[in-house]
Design a protein around this motif. Structure first.
Motif, PDB file in Angstrom:
ATOM      1  N   SER A 220      42.959  35.228  77.704  1.00  0.00           N
ATOM      2  CA  SER A 220      43.366  36.292  78.453  1.00  0.00           C
ATOM      3  C   SER A 220      44.749  36.820  78.224  1.00  0.00           C
ATOM      4  CB  SER A 220      43.169  35.682  79.978  1.00  0.00           C
ATOM      5  OG  SER A 220      44.341  34.704  80.206  1.00  0.00           O
ATOM      6  N   LYS A 221      45.051  37.866  78.937  1.00  0.00           N
ATOM      7  CA  LYS A 221      46.745  38.430  78.678  1.00  0.00           C
ATOM      8  C   LYS A 221      47.697  37.423  79.185  1.00  0.00           C
ATOM      9  CE  LYS A 221      48.660  41.485  81.180  1.00  0.00           C
ATOM     10  NZ  LYS A 221      49.053  42.701  82.047  1.00  0.00           N
ATOM     11  N   SER A 222      47.412  36.818  80.256  1.00  0.00           N
ATOM     12  CA  SER A 222      48.374  36.154  80.915  1.00  0.00           C
ATOM     13  C   SER A 222      48.642  34.886  80.078  1.00  0.00           C
ATOM     14  CB  SER A 222      47.968  35.794  82.278  1.00  0.00           C
ATOM     15  OG  SER A 222      47.990  36.734  83.204  1.00  0.00           O
ATOM     16  N   PHE A 223      47.585  34.197  79.534  1.00  0.00           N
ATOM     17  CA  PHE A 223      47.693  33.010  78.891  1.00  0.00           C
ATOM     18  C   PHE A 223      48.437  33.057  77.722  1.00  0.00           C
ATOM     19  CE2 PHE A 223      46.547  29.514  76.235  1.00  0.00           C
ATOM     20  CZ  PHE A 223      47.028  28.285  77.058  1.00  0.00           C
ATOM     21  N   ILE A 224      48.070  34.187  77.009  1.00  0.00           N
ATOM     22  CA  ILE A 224      48.705  34.544  75.780  1.00  0.00           C
ATOM     23  C   ILE A 224      50.088  34.938  75.961  1.00  0.00           C
ATOM     24  CG2 ILE A 224      48.722  36.484  73.927  1.00  0.00           C
ATOM     25  CD1 ILE A 224      45.808  36.753  74.221  1.00  0.00           C
ATOM     26  N   ILE A 225      50.712  35.315  76.959  1.00  0.00           N
ATOM     27  CA  ILE A 225      51.900  35.795  77.265  1.00  0.00           C
ATOM     28  C   ILE A 225      52.807  34.502  77.413  1.00  0.00           C
ATOM     29  CG2 ILE A 225      53.729  36.603  79.036  1.00  0.00           C
ATOM     30  CD1 ILE A 225      51.631  38.892  79.218  1.00  0.00           C
ATOM     31  N   ILE A 226      52.034  33.407  78.201  1.00  0.00           N
ATOM     32  CA  ILE A 226      52.915  32.087  78.316  1.00  0.00           C
ATOM     33  C   ILE A 226      52.998  31.265  76.957  1.00  0.00           C
ATOM     34  CG2 ILE A 226      52.026  29.602  79.177  1.00  0.00           C
ATOM     35  CD1 ILE A 226      50.861  30.908  81.624  1.00  0.00           C
ATOM     36  N   TRP A 227      51.800  31.503  76.219  1.00  0.00           N
ATOM     37  CA  TRP A 227      51.723  30.897  75.008  1.00  0.00           C
ATOM     38  C   TRP A 227      53.072  31.527  73.874  1.00  0.00           C
ATOM     39  CZ3 TRP A 227      51.835  31.750  69.778  1.00  0.00           C
ATOM     40  CH2 TRP A 227      51.028  30.682  69.027  1.00  0.00           C
ATOM     41  N   LEU A 228      53.161  32.822  73.863  1.00  0.00           N
ATOM     42  CA  LEU A 228      54.299  33.399  73.179  1.00  0.00           C
ATOM     43  C   LEU A 228      55.705  33.219  73.553  1.00  0.00           C
ATOM     44  CD1 LEU A 228      52.510  36.948  72.771  1.00  0.00           C
ATOM     45  CD2 LEU A 228      53.001  35.274  71.172  1.00  0.00           C
ATOM     46  N   MET A 229      55.905  33.145  74.985  1.00  0.00           N
ATOM     47  CA  MET A 229      57.191  32.962  75.817  1.00  0.00           C
ATOM     48  C   MET A 229      57.600  31.576  75.286  1.00  0.00           C
ATOM     49  SD  MET A 229      57.353  34.305  79.454  1.00  0.00           S
ATOM     50  CE  MET A 229      56.180  33.146  80.333  1.00  0.00           C
ATOM     51  N   PHE A 230      56.585  30.434  75.182  1.00  0.00           N
ATOM     52  CA  PHE A 230      57.061  29.183  74.894  1.00  0.00           C
ATOM     53  C   PHE A 230      57.356  29.021  73.446  1.00  0.00           C
ATOM     54  CE2 PHE A 230      55.294  24.573  74.370  1.00  0.00           C
ATOM     55  CZ  PHE A 230      56.344  24.274  74.906  1.00  0.00           C
ATOM     56  N   MET A 231      56.460  29.612  72.735  1.00  0.00           N
ATOM     57  CA  MET A 231      56.690  29.856  71.241  1.00  0.00           C
ATOM     58  C   MET A 231      57.993  30.243  70.915  1.00  0.00           C
ATOM     59  SD  MET A 231      56.541  31.797  68.221  1.00  0.00           S
ATOM     60  CE  MET A 231      55.623  33.147  68.622  1.00  0.00           C
ATOM     61  N   ILE A 232      58.432  31.243  71.542  1.00  0.00           N
ATOM     62  CA  ILE A 232      59.739  31.894  71.364  1.00  0.00           C
ATOM     63  C   ILE A 232      60.833  31.048  71.675  1.00  0.00           C
ATOM     64  CG2 ILE A 232      61.307  33.963  71.960  1.00  0.00           C
ATOM     65  CD1 ILE A 232      58.751  35.572  72.115  1.00  0.00           C
ATOM     66  N   ASN A 233      60.879  30.360  72.866  1.00  0.00           N
ATOM     67  CA  ASN A 233      61.669  29.523  72.866  1.00  0.00           C
ATOM     68  C   ASN A 233      61.784  28.216  72.310  1.00  0.00           C
ATOM     69  OD1 ASN A 233      63.397  28.593  75.607  1.00  0.00           O
ATOM     70  ND2 ASN A 233      62.309  26.672  75.115  1.00  0.00           N
ATOM     71  N   VAL A 234      60.609  27.912  71.784  1.00  0.00           N
ATOM     72  CA  VAL A 234      60.778  26.638  70.525  1.00  0.00           C
ATOM     73  C   VAL A 234      61.349  26.990  69.318  1.00  0.00           C
ATOM     74  CG1 VAL A 234      59.118  25.407  69.125  1.00  0.00           C
ATOM     75  CG2 VAL A 234      58.774  25.534  71.550  1.00  0.00           C
ATOM     76  N   VAL A 235      61.155  28.508  68.911  1.00  0.00           N
ATOM     77  CA  VAL A 235      61.623  29.112  67.753  1.00  0.00           C
ATOM     78  C   VAL A 235      63.442  28.941  67.894  1.00  0.00           C
ATOM     79  CG1 VAL A 235      62.319  30.973  66.375  1.00  0.00           C
ATOM     80  CG2 VAL A 235      59.701  30.543  67.178  1.00  0.00           C
ATOM     81  N   ALA A 236      63.829  29.318  68.884  1.00  0.00           N
ATOM     82  CA  ALA A 236      65.402  29.250  69.331  1.00  0.00           C
ATOM     83  C   ALA A 236      65.948  27.994  69.316  1.00  0.00           C
ATOM     84  CB  ALA A 236      65.498  30.023  70.701  1.00  0.00           C
ATOM     85  N   GLY A 237      65.293  27.091  69.665  1.00  0.00           N
ATOM     86  CA  GLY A 237      65.830  25.741  69.714  1.00  0.00           C
ATOM     87  C   GLY A 237      65.674  25.027  68.415  1.00  0.00           C
ATOM     88  N   MET A 238      64.456  25.388  67.625  1.00  0.00           N
ATOM     89  CA  MET A 238      64.244  24.842  66.220  1.00  0.00           C
ATOM     90  C   MET A 238      65.256  25.371  65.171  1.00  0.00           C
ATOM     91  SD  MET A 238      61.967  22.403  65.942  1.00  0.00           S
ATOM     92  CE  MET A 238      60.934  21.707  67.074  1.00  0.00           C
ATOM     93  N   ILE A 239      65.765  26.408  65.531  1.00  0.00           N
ATOM     94  CA  ILE A 239      66.822  26.993  64.658  1.00  0.00           C
ATOM     95  C   ILE A 239      67.959  26.141  64.522  1.00  0.00           C
ATOM     96  CG2 ILE A 239      68.684  28.837  64.455  1.00  0.00           C
ATOM     97  CD1 ILE A 239      66.659  30.869  65.361  1.00  0.00           C
ATOM     98  N   PHE A 240      68.575  25.378  65.549  1.00  0.00           N
ATOM     99  CA  PHE A 240      69.500  24.455  65.614  1.00  0.00           C
ATOM    100  C   PHE A 240      69.086  22.995  65.309  1.00  0.00           C
ATOM    101  CE2 PHE A 240      71.221  27.990  68.092  1.00  0.00           C
ATOM    102  CZ  PHE A 240      72.253  28.075  67.306  1.00  0.00           C
ATOM    103  N   ILE A 241      67.859  22.509  66.000  1.00  0.00           N
ATOM    104  CA  ILE A 241      67.367  21.348  65.862  1.00  0.00           C
ATOM    105  C   ILE A 241      67.387  21.036  64.215  1.00  0.00           C
ATOM    106  CG2 ILE A 241      65.370  19.898  65.819  1.00  0.00           C
ATOM    107  CD1 ILE A 241      64.979  21.158  68.825  1.00  0.00           C
ATOM    108  N   SER A 242      66.946  21.879  63.530  1.00  0.00           N
ATOM    109  CA  SER A 242      66.590  21.826  62.008  1.00  0.00           C
ATOM    110  C   SER A 242      67.776  21.805  61.367  1.00  0.00           C
ATOM    111  CB  SER A 242      65.320  22.719  61.355  1.00  0.00           C
ATOM    112  OG  SER A 242      65.836  24.173  61.763  1.00  0.00           O
ATOM    113  N   PHE A 243      68.700  22.723  61.527  1.00  0.00           N
ATOM    114  CA  PHE A 243      70.037  23.212  60.923  1.00  0.00           C
ATOM    115  C   PHE A 243      71.448  23.176  61.472  1.00  0.00           C
ATOM    116  CE2 PHE A 243      66.950  24.728  57.916  1.00  0.00           C
ATOM    117  CZ  PHE A 243      67.487  24.506  56.670  1.00  0.00           C
ATOM    118  N   GLN A 244      71.356  22.500  62.543  1.00  0.00           N
ATOM    119  CA  GLN A 244      72.720  22.241  63.522  1.00  0.00           C
ATOM    120  C   GLN A 244      73.949  21.631  62.750  1.00  0.00           C
ATOM    121  OE1 GLN A 244      72.880  19.970  67.266  1.00  0.00           O
ATOM    122  NE2 GLN A 244      70.729  19.096  66.519  1.00  0.00           N
ATOM    123  N   SER A 245      73.688  20.734  62.118  1.00  0.00           N
ATOM    124  CA  SER A 245      74.428  19.895  61.353  1.00  0.00           C
ATOM    125  C   SER A 245      75.150  20.953  60.098  1.00  0.00           C
ATOM    126  CB  SER A 245      73.965  18.647  60.591  1.00  0.00           C
ATOM    127  OG  SER A 245      75.053  17.816  59.949  1.00  0.00           O
TER     128      SER A 245
END
Length: 419
Positions: A220-245
């Motif tokens: 459904s549209k609503s669930f796909i949006i939830i999935w995408l929002m969560f994925m984008i939030n993860v992408v932002a965090g992973m940029i630093f979790i993987s390379f912050q040092s």
């Protein structure tokens, strides 16, 4: 009284399990040393971490649906042993310079183990507590966020010193430590007596009654949006979790007039600064799950998630112009506070929208977004460092900020109607 003691013992052991598993979040501690040791590119090395997080998301989704069938103790012990063996085999991969074996060991085997073991403590603890459930599960979830602190400031430095800075031996020692600790803490994961009796019957009924409706909801549209929002939030965090040092060290090098990277003391100082940022940011990652969860209780789930995305988008724009190590570190901590917040808000958002009965399977499906984000985030920075070394951070922040803006826009298409 005995029952209460048993519940809190499970909470403590669940937290210890998550703390051990969360050591994967200290990957940026090893990113640069591995590239320098073996001569692999940043992209090649980062794929080991990306595969690990991808497998974590996929297997967490699968494991969450199988807890009632196989029992939390079995899944947690098997998962913990797999994660530990990932380090042990990776030690040989590093010593022999075998990249595909690093992918198979740390990425596939270790990541799959992470996924199996990750879901069990939270699911188990939540079933033991009818009151103070938020406190109990919050403790357990926060443990995973704090795992990077344990690795970057305790385990990795200690074993590096013990092994005379041998990276492969350090991986071996870490694996041997985890293969002792994880099965012990995981062995305490068990369902309450009443849950054991009901689980098989409830599972069969829920599968028969809701399989078709769940499939429709997932697409459904609503669930796909939830999935995408969560994925984008993860992408932002992973940029630093993987390379912050490495990113912090790049900024610190600019502060040194003529950095001599052949000087062991200079390298040690840079590594120490990176490890400190990993440790401090991991605290914010853990606290974010509490903080933003509480905020969402006050202002609503989707409003909170919009705030998470908007705040991070502003920070990524600001990072384009930041050249001071302390300010960079503060911004990284805020991003990881928001990253942790995503994990604190998403379960409640799904529960509010789709109800408690559908929540486990839909939340498990949402965790696949964690796996996808775990590939995209690290690879953005790795590609930039390999191809645009001097401006890697700049380009990564532009891309990350753009993705966050897209996520913010998507959030306004979410209907929020309860099923």
């Amino acid at each position: 009284m005995i029952k209460m003691d048993r519940k809190w013992l499970i909470v403590i052991m669940g937290t210890l399990t998550q703390l051990s598993l969360g050591t994967v979040y200290a990957w940026s501690f090893f990113q640069t040393p591995i590239t320098e040791l073996v001569g692999w590119s940043n992209t090649q090395v980062a794929w080991a971490f990306s595969l690990s997080i991808f497998m974590l998301g996929v297997m967490a989704a699968w494991g969450g649906a199988k807890i009632d069938k196989y029992g939390p103790r079995k899944l947690a012990i098997i998962g913990g042993v797999m994660y530990a063996l990932g380090y042990v085999i990776s030690a040989y991969a590093l010593s022999s310079g075998t990249l595909w074996l690093l992918y198979l060991a740390f990425g596939v085997l270790g990541g799959a183990g992470l996924g199996l073991a990750y879901v069990t403590p939270v699911a188990t603890v939540s079933k033991w507590f009818t009151e103070k459930q938020g406190l109990a599960t919050g403790m357990v979830v926060m443990g995973f966020g704090l795992g990077a602190l344990v690795m970057s400031k305790l385990l990795a430095p200690f074993f590096l010193h013990l092994s005379s800075n041998s990276l492969s031996t350090t991986f071996l020692y870490i694996g041997l430590t985890l293969i002792v600790v994880l099965p012990i803490s995981a062995s305490f994961m068990q369902l309450p007596p009443t849950e054991k009796e009901k689980s098989q019957v409830q599972t069969k009924k829920s599968i028969v009654s809701s399989s078709s409706s769940v499939s429709k909801l997932i697409f459904s549209k609503s669930f796909i949006i939830i999935w995408l929002m969560f994925m984008i939030n993860v992408v932002a965090g992973m940029i630093f979790i993987s390379f912050q040092s490495p990113l912090l060290q790049d900024i610190l090098k600019l502060q040194i007039p003529t950095p001599d990277l052949s000087d062991a003391s200079v390298v040690a100082s840079l590594n120490s600064s990176g490890a400190t940022l990993i440790a401090v940011s991991s605290i914010f990652n853990g606290l974010g799950r509490f903080f933003w969860g509480a905020v969402s209780d006050k202002i609503g789930r989707i409003t909170t998630f919009r705030l998470l995305l908007a705040l991070q988008a502003l920070i990524f724009v600001a990072l384009i112009f930041v050249s001071h190590p302390l300010l960079f570190s503060v911004f990284v901590c805020i991003v990881l506070l928001c990253y942790g917040g995503g994990f604190g808000v998403i379960p409640s958002l799904i529960n509010d929208s789709y109800g408690a009965k559908l929540m486990p399977v839909l939340y498990g499906t949402t965790l696949t977004a964690w796996g996808v984000g775990g590939i995209i985030g690290p690879q953005i920075v790795a590609f930039m460092k390999d191809n645009y070394s001097d401006d890697a951070g700049l380009y990564a922040f532009v891309i990350g900020g753009s993705i966050l803006v897209l996520g913010l826009i998507l959030s306004y298409f979410y209907s929020g109607k309860k099923v």
